[in-house]
Each structure stands twice: as C-alpha cells, then as structure tokens.
Design a protein around this motif. Structure first.
Motif, PDB file in Angstrom:
ATOM      1  N   ASP A 385      10.248  28.903  18.990  1.00  0.00           N
ATOM      2  CA  ASP A 385       9.776  27.539  18.783  1.00  0.00           C
ATOM      3  C   ASP A 385       8.419  27.506  18.098  1.00  0.00           C
ATOM      4  N   THR A 386       7.728  28.652  18.053  1.00  0.00           N
ATOM      5  CA  THR A 386       6.401  28.711  17.442  1.00  0.00           C
ATOM      6  C   THR A 386       6.462  29.097  15.967  1.00  0.00           C
ATOM      7  N   MET A 387       7.653  29.343  15.445  1.00  0.00           N
ATOM      8  CA  MET A 387       7.787  29.761  14.054  1.00  0.00           C
ATOM      9  C   MET A 387       7.463  28.613  13.099  1.00  0.00           C
ATOM     10  N   SER A 459      13.006  25.626  14.446  1.00  0.00           N
ATOM     11  CA  SER A 459      13.533  26.983  14.279  1.00  0.00           C
ATOM     12  C   SER A 459      14.278  27.363  15.552  1.00  0.00           C
ATOM     13  N   LYS A 460      15.471  27.920  15.414  1.00  0.00           N
ATOM     14  CA  LYS A 460      16.302  28.272  16.566  1.00  0.00           C
ATOM     15  C   LYS A 460      16.889  29.671  16.391  1.00  0.00           C
ATOM     16  N   GLN A 517      15.987  25.620  24.767  1.00  0.00           N
ATOM     17  CA  GLN A 517      15.189  24.753  23.903  1.00  0.00           C
ATOM     18  C   GLN A 517      14.962  25.333  22.507  1.00  0.00           C
ATOM     19  N   ASP A 518      14.719  26.634  22.391  1.00  0.00           N
ATOM     20  CA  ASP A 518      14.498  27.187  21.048  1.00  0.00           C
ATOM     21  C   ASP A 518      15.661  28.094  20.632  1.00  0.00           C
ATOM     22  N   ALA A 519      16.839  27.811  21.185  1.00  0.00           N
ATOM     23  CA  ALA A 519      18.065  28.524  20.816  1.00  0.00           C
ATOM     24  C   ALA A 519      19.190  27.510  20.674  1.00  0.00           C
ATOM     25  N   ILE A 520      20.222  27.891  19.948  1.00  0.00           N
ATOM     26  CA  ILE A 520      21.427  27.062  19.834  1.00  0.00           C
ATOM     27  C   ILE A 520      22.647  27.956  19.997  1.00  0.00           C
ATOM     28  N   VAL A 540      17.731  30.450  12.633  1.00  0.00           N
ATOM     29  CA  VAL A 540      18.061  29.484  11.583  1.00  0.00           C
ATOM     30  C   VAL A 540      17.071  28.330  11.652  1.00  0.00           C
ATOM     31  N   THR A 541      16.987  27.599  10.558  1.00  0.00           N
ATOM     32  CA  THR A 541      16.242  26.347  10.528  1.00  0.00           C
ATOM     33  C   THR A 541      17.250  25.222  10.727  1.00  0.00           C
ATOM     34  N   ALA A 542      17.019  24.392  11.736  1.00  0.00           N
ATOM     35  CA  ALA A 542      17.911  23.270  12.033  1.00  0.00           C
ATOM     36  C   ALA A 542      17.263  21.986  11.524  1.00  0.00           C
TER      37      ALA A 542
END
Length: 927
Positions: A385-387, A459-460, A517-520, A540-542
């Motif tokens: 999430d910090t990317m 970012s995920k 939260q920072d994964a899909i 990936v960028t969502a």
C-alpha cells in the motif's frame, strides 16, 4: 622526568629509562581490590595527569592552551592531539572513579555504613550512597567490554574500521568507543590512524576512515592493503554494550515437511503460492495474513513466493508449494530443473534477495528455548500500500489522447498549485527550502514523465482464488460492483489490461483471505492476461473505471493464443546445434531493445500482426536465459530487424534518417549522454533560474587508445535538452509529453529563481527565550536525526566491502554482469542498513504545535533552521507552513480544481486536496 611524563609513559606501557627513580604508579588492569594504585596518594597512576590539567584549568586556561602546555612538558613521541587529550582525560577520570568505587565497595563489604565510608574517604554520605547504588559501575565497565570485543575483532581480522558510525554498529556511544580504542592503544600497543578510501563508483571522491590495527600493521601497510580493512558489521548490541549478538544465517526447514502441488494437480492455478498450516509456531507470519517470503530448505534449496495460511494441507507436512512444473520434476536436486531453487553462492544471503527490516523472527521451541524461524520476509501485508501511486508513461502513453491530456494537465495543475502555495509562506527559511525541493521534484518528473494517479488508484499484490470468475476480483478495499482496470509492469499494450468487477461476497475468498487491504484475489486466467503474472509477489496497479476514467482495454492478441515460448524455441538438451544462449547480462539489454520497439510501434499505430511478432519475441527474450531458449532464431523468424526498419525511423541532429534503436520520446527518455565531468556545488543563474555546473577539466590517459582524454559525467539526455520536442518523432502522444516536460522544467527554473529572491529569517532573542523549552526539544530531535547519518555512511562502507568481495568470489564481470551486481548491491545495502539500524525515513523530525510556533516566531536562527528543515518530513512541512483554509481560491488552485474534476475526482477528494471545504468546491463548480 616529571610526574606527567612518568604517568603517561606508564599508561602507554613504555619502559623507564635507566637511572630514573621508580615510584608506585599502580599496575595495568588486573584482579584485586586496588587495581589502580594504593597508598597515601591513590591516584598516582592517573591522578598526576588529571591534577595537572585541573591546575591549569583553575588558572583560567582554555582547552587549547592547556593541551599546548601539557605537550610542552612531554617528549614528542608522547604528545597528544585534541581527541587523544579529551579521551585521556575521560579515561583518567574513569580510573580515578574506579579506584574510589573499589575502595568504597571494599569498605562496605567490611561492614562500614555510608557515613563511615564517607568519613574514611573524605566524601559526603550522599556521594558514597550514589556511587554504590546508581549503577554507574556497570556503565563504567562497558568500555572494558567494548575494548574486549574490539580486541577480538582486530586479532581475528588484523585491521578494522572504527570511524564515525561504528559506535552505532556496536550500539554504544562515540565516547565509549574512543575510550575502548584508547585502552587498546595504551595498554596493548594497537595502532589507530586514518586512511583515505576512494569511492568505488567515483575515483575523484574518497571516504576518510579511522582504522584500528594490530601493532605490526602500520599506516603505510593499511594504505597498500585497503581490501584487508574489515568492518564490524557482523556484530551489534541491543543493550548498550553489555552483550553482543551476531546476525544469523537463515534457519533451514526440513524438506520432509514440504509437499509440492504440481501442474496436473492444480499447481498452475496458484503458481508461486506457499501454503502454510495454521498454528505452527516456527512458520508463523506474525500479525500478517500474507507475505512475500524466502524459506531455506535442507540448507541447499529455497522456496520463493507468497506465503498464506491454508486449511488444505495434507497430513504429514506443514507446507505446500504450488508450481506450474509437471509431475516428475524433482523437488530438490543437483541440476537446475528442480521445483525449488538452488541457493546462491553466498553464505550470508543464500536467496539473493533483500530481507526486510524485522523480516526474521524467533519462536519458542519445545525445548523452551528461542529459535530462528525459517520464514524470511521480503514484504508483508501493508507494504504494497506504500508503493508509488503515480501513472507511468509506459502505460498512459498507450491510452486515448484525451485521457493522456487530462492526466498530464492535472499533474501540471497540481505542481503549479504547489508552487503557488509555497510562495504564500511567510517564513523565508521554510519558503527557500521548499522552493529548492520543489524545483528538484519538477526536474525529476520532467525526466521520468510520470503523471498523477487516477481517482481511487492503488497498488495491490495479487493472490490466487480458484472459485472466482475471470471477470471478477476479490478486493475488500473497493465497493462491490466497482469495475477495475488492472495494469502490470512491464506493460506492452492495452491487450494486457483485464477489466474486472469487484465481488466481495465469495465465501472461500472471505474465509481464506479475509479483509485484505493491499492485496486482491484473482483467477489464474486474469494473471495470464497480466503478461503472465505469477503469484510469488507480483503486484498490479488497480484503477477504478468511471465515465471520466475510461481505461482502454483491447482483446488479447489472437496470434498469442496457445503460444508457449518455452516449447516453441526450446534448445534441445546438450545444445547439439551450438546455438548462442542468452546470458543474464544480455537479458536486460535485449529486453530494453524489444520494449522500446513495442513502445515505438504502439505510438505509430502498428497493425496487430506486427505487434504479435514483437510481443512473441519479447516473451522469448524474457525467458531465454532462464529456460535456455533460442532467442536468435526467434529474432529471425519474427522479423525483428524488419520491424525496426519499419517502425523505428528517426532523424538525427544532422538531418539524416536512422533506423533501429529508440526513436520516440517515450523510448528515448531513459537515454543518457556524456558531458564534461562536473565537480563542486551547483549555482543558480539569477536571471534564468537554471543550474550552473562547474567542470573539473580533468584529463586522463585512455588505456585503450593511449591518448589524453577529457573526463566526462553521464547525465540524462532530457536534462540537458532545452526543448524536449526535439526528441519527439512527431506523434500526438509524444508532443503532449514533450510539452509536459518543458513546462515542468520551466517551473523548476522559476522556483529556483524565486528562492534567490527570498530573504533571510530574522532571529528573535526574545522569542528564543519565550520558547526555550520548545527550542531545546527541537535541538534534541535534530541530534537524534544526526545520529542516523553516520549509520547510513557506515552502511555504505559495509556494503561496498561486501559487494566487492562477492563480485570477486562469484567471478562476476562488472561490464557483463551489471544486473547481477546491481541485485547484489541492493541486497548488501539493505543488509548493511539493517545491521547498523540505518533508517532515515524513520528518524525525520516531527513538530508539536508549540514547536512550530517557536519556529514561526523566529526563535531559531536561519542557518540552524535550515539544518532542522533538511532533517524534517517534507509532507509535514507542507501542512505546517500552509496558510489556514480559506473560502477564496487562487488561480492555481482553481486550475487544479478543474483538472481534478475533469479526471473524475469527487468533490470530497478535491476539497481534501485543496484544503478547502466541500461548499467552496461546490460554489466554484456552480458558478
């Protein structure tokens, strides 16, 4: 011979000249109640020196005069430098105190009370009580413990670096380290001297380090054998110097606890996922639900991938590794064709990857003792999430022109609004610092060409789900029904962008992944669409789709269906035809060539059949070294040279047509050129705001030609190009980016010029007095930040030594193995930072409201405040320096508001970004 000379000669362990009268000065440290002297004058060994210093001090002399006087009374070989003089005083005071303590302790053991001890020693009762109960004795003994550790290191390594920052490696103070080194010099005959070490990446620069060496290694030897100067990076202390621990090699997991799920059993659908049994102590992920990890197995191989907990683990094992390899492929073995990867030839880092700070943990085993867990984390839940949330030109340039224009306009409006905001600051020191930082930021983005993020962009890291449609995504951080465009880098084209709909009601996803939260969670089919992404930590960028953000996604290229480069271009076992195989260093070079080709073809509107040929070749190139593919045959059969001549046409500075190589602004933006070597600080042209560089004029004899050659420096081509449009081939997308870059460079110059016109802060003594507490607090914070700087410098010294050693031990060629060396460098820098606890981002100054009041009132001088601001968090400075919210909007803010609205941002998001109320935004939009 006077008493000071005798005292220092004895302290340095020198022999007495014959004929001198011997007096009892005490002995070197040994067991016994009175180790530092006895009799009526108990300070004979160190007291004479201190008494003389104290006598001179009482006469009104300053330190320099006292030192000169002391040195005039000593032979030349025993004269002291300033640092030695200070350390000698510290050591002598330590010795005096130690004697007092030992005597007081002895009297206490003989049954005397505090008052009686004080009477016996000529001290008051409170001093005796404090001496025996304060714990000072323990602190005083640390120098001895540190000296012991230094001695062990020097005896083992010959020469060690003890320059600035090493005290932080050891977890002790600079004074304790100096005293420890002084003990070894005085009592053991060890040598301490300075050595200039050249910067391995720039021979014109050098780092001066302090070396502690065995008696037989003099300074000349150290200069001639710099590679033998070792570091103290193996050790650190977490209790202030009492004990030391050695950084540990990763713990190994027994292969009997690991099972493999092959492609035939569904491994492909979760390729790269490491499933872990819940509740197993040594395999705990801590507070995280998932992490990108490395796990050493049987001390010979390792698991690489995303670790998640699972309830579907077969009996008898604790780990299941999912792979796309087929049954029959051995899990372990001496050959390369195994499921698990063979460890690197590096005893310190068998994975060739940087383990994050606190990426290792301990657990309590069945024996009741602590053990190192086999889990080694590279990233864990929360790190993705910090990317960066910017938009790369590699992706945006392939989107519709209107979308490109909107996003670049938004980015420019944001920058202009920032400049407008900075110019409103009233504190000149803050204003000047922020303008320079802002100019550097503009210059950087003028080269990278990154645009601001889309609304809701994140970012995920991707995780696999088996019970999910390829048109859906499990993403609890988004609302059900949200349509997302997923983009993975490197990005070849719009045919690699899947559009999926958020569905957070999938039972298996909720059970296995929870509220991530920072994964899909996606299906393996979606991963394939994302240029063959794996579930081993790929991200990936969502981007949420809306009426304002309509990301273009096209169908998969039909010519790529069922194309498998690993079978189409496989080289037969043994390479009977002697085809040229790709090396690791060639991979990056060839990927850069084909990536530039794809970018240029996309911008110039190449047809699908041509794109298929280029993309096929890129798929071969990226796997050629790893799987032994015939990339030269792919280059011939896909007609890559023909594609270069057809789609990579450019005109050089002389008007000549050239074919092949980067030919559009988007592919040329990374190009570098050489200019005369620069040196010294950069000046600012007061008329234009442009940077003015000094050149060294240095020349050298080129070993290849034997001719005298002017030294040069490599810089970005864009950075020295006045009009970036000259790098464009003329397409609409390129010109949009060229104008974007030109405007950013112009804004940078404007900011630098404004910084020169900004005045100086007027210091207020009355404010300094009024805010005395706050000023002290800020100074304390500055000191803490300063402590990290030597750690960072030390980390670089440690890393450089390790990098050099590993390049040599692994037989790497600096010219051919650049990618591998960069990887080693990144790993070693992280390991070194971790070893010395260097963390600049974690030691930034943050201000309280009252401290900020002190700053704005002028309680701190301009020069001091500049240092403080340079050590502060820039985002906090922006918030602190920003004037209070207003219902009125400047022209720059209005431009940003309109640009954000055009890009699809909500009123709430716009208001938050501008620092105004939603009503203010609504009123403007309604006007």
């Amino acid at each position: 011979m006077n008493s000071i000379e005798k005292d220092l000669k004895n302290y340095f362990g020198a022999d007495w000249p014959s004929g001198d009268v011997l007096e009892h000065y005490g002995t070197k440290r040994h067991s016994g109640r009175y180790p530092w002297g006895s009799g009526e004058t108990p300070y004979q060994r160190s007291g004479d020196f201190l008494s003389r210093v104290e006598e001179l001090k009482k006469s009104g002399m300053k330190e320099r005069a006292i030192l000169d006087t002391i040195n005039s009374e000593l032979p030349r070989e025993y004269q002291l430098g300033t640092t030695e003089f200070r350390v000698a005083q510290t050591r002598a005071k330590h010795d005096r105190w130690q004697l007092q303590y030992d005597r007081a302790r002895s009297l206490k053991e003989d049954g005397l009370g505090y008052t009686e001890i004080g009477r016996e020693m000529g001290l008051n009762e409170s001093t005796v009580r404090s001496m025996l109960n304060s714990g000072t004795a323990e602190r005083k003994s640390k120098a001895e413990e540190i000296a012991k550790r230094l001695k062990e290191e020097v005896d083992k390594k010959g020469m060690i670096d003890i320059s600035e920052g090493v005290s932080n490696v050891l977890g002790v103070s600079d004074g304790q380290l100096d005293e420890a080194a002084y003990i070894l010099e005085a009592e053991e005959g060890y040598k301490r001297y300075g050595v200039g070490v050249k910067n391995p990446t720039n021979n014109r620069q050098q780092t001066n380090i302090t070396v502690l060496a065995k008696p037989e290694f003099d300074q000349k030897y150290a200069y001639q054998h710099q590679e033998d100067i070792q570091s103290l990076g193996d050790y650190y202390s977490d209790d202030g110097g009492r004990t030391f621990r050695k950084l540990q090699r990763p713990s190994s997991l027994d292969s009997s606890r690991v099972a493999v799920r092959y492609a035939e059993d569904g491994g492909t659908e979760k390729d790269g996922v490491i499933e872990i049994r819940r509740g197993v102590d040594d395999l705990s992920l801590g507070k995280s639900h998932y992490a990108q990890v490395r796990i050493l197995v049987d001390d010979s191989h390792y698991l690489k991938g995303m670790a998640v907990y699972s309830d579907d683990i077969p009996d008898g094992v604790d780990v299941v590794f999912n792979t796309n390899k087929h049954k029959g492929t051995p899990m372990l073995g001496s050959k390369d064709n195994t499921v698990l990867k063979t460890i690197k030839n590096d005893p310190d880092n068998p994975f060739g990857a940087a383990i994050k700070a606190n990426g290792q943990s301990e657990y309590v085993g069945s024996d009741g003792k602590k053990h190192l867990s086999p889990i080694n984390k590279l990233k864990e839940e929360g790190d993705w999430d910090t990317m960066s949330r910017t938009v790369s030109s590699q992706f945006l340039s392939k989107q519709p022109n209107k979308l490109i224009e909107n996003q670049l306009n938004l980015t420019l409006a944001d920058y202009k609004s920032q400049y407008d905001e900075i110019m409103s600051y009233t504190n000149p020191t803050i204003k000047r610092k922020m303008l320079i930082d802002f100019a550097d930021k503009c210059d950087g983005n003028a080269m990278t060409l990154k645009a601001s993020a889309f609304p809701g962009q994140t970012s995920k890291v991707i995780l696999p789900l088996t019970n999910i449609s390829e048109k859906e995504v499990y993403a609890p951080s988004y609302k059900d029904g949200t349509r997302l465009a997923l983009v993975r880098y490197p990005h070849a084209g719009t045919f690699e962008i899947p559009i999926v709909t958020v569905n957070n009601r999938i039972p298996s996803a909720k059970k296995n992944l929870g509220d991530i939260q920072d994964a899909i969670g996606i299906s393996s089919k979606v991963a394939e669409r994302l240029s063959g992404a794996d579930f081993d930590g790929d991200s990936v960028t969502a981007i949420p789709i809306s009426s304002k953000v309509n990301i273009k996604s096209t169908s998969e290229l039909r010519g790529l269906k069922d194309f498998d480069p690993k079978t189409e271009y496989a080289v037969p076992p043994g390479n009977p035809n002697h085809v040229k195989l790709m090396s690791k260093s060639d991979t990056q070079k060839e990927m850069g060539i084909v990536s530039n080709l794809i970018t240029d073809m996309t911008l110039r509107g190449a047809p699908e059949e041509d794109m298929v040929r280029a993309v096929k070749h890129s798929m071969v190139v990226i796997d050629a070294e790893k799987h032994g593919l015939d990339y030269k045959r792919s280059e011939r059969e896909n007609g890559i040279q023909e594609l270069k001549q057809k789609w990579q046409i450019r005109v050089d500075e002389d008007g000549n047509e050239k074919y092949g190589g980067a030919s559009t602004l988007l592919s040329r933006r990374k190009q570098t050129v050489r200019v005369p070597e620069r040196r010294g600080s950069v000046r600012i042209d007061p008329e234009t705001g442009e940077k003015i560089y000094k050149t060294s004029g240095r020349t050298y004899i080129d070993p290849k030609t034997g001719k005298e050659t002017l030294a040069t420096t490599e810089v970005s081509r864009i950075s020295i190009t006045d009009d970036v449009r000259t790098l464009s081939s003329g397409t609409t997308q390129e010109n949009l980016y060229a104008d974007f870059s030109n405007q950013l460079k112009s804004l940078a110059n404007q900011a630098r010029k404004s910084s020169l016109e900004t005045g100086r802060l007027k210091y207020s003594p009355s404010a300094a007095k009024e805010y005395e507490t706050e000023v002290k607090s800020i100074n304390d914070k500055l000191e803490q930040v300063s402590l990290n700087k030597p750690k960072e410098r030390r980390a670089r010294l440690i890393a450089n030594a390790n990098i050099k050693a590993k390049i040599q031990s692994q037989g790497l060629d600096p010219k051919k193995d650049k990618k591998e060396i960069r990887k080693i460098s990144a790993v070693e820098m992280e390991r070194a930072r971790d070893a010395v606890s260097a963390n600049s981002s974690g030691t930034k100054i943050k201000f309280t409201d009252k401290e900020w009041e002190a700053i704005t009132a002028g309680a701190i001088s301009d020069s001091k405040l500049t240092r403080i601001l340079n050590a502060s968090d820039s985002s906090e400075l922006v918030k602190r320096a920003m004037p209070r919210a207003s219902t009125t909007l400047s022209a720059a803010k209005i431009a940003k508001l309109n640009a954000m609205r055009a890009s699809g941002y909500t009123i709430q998001q716009i208001a938050d970004s501008l620092g105004v109320s939603q009503t203010t935004v609504r009123n403007h939009l309604a006007s």
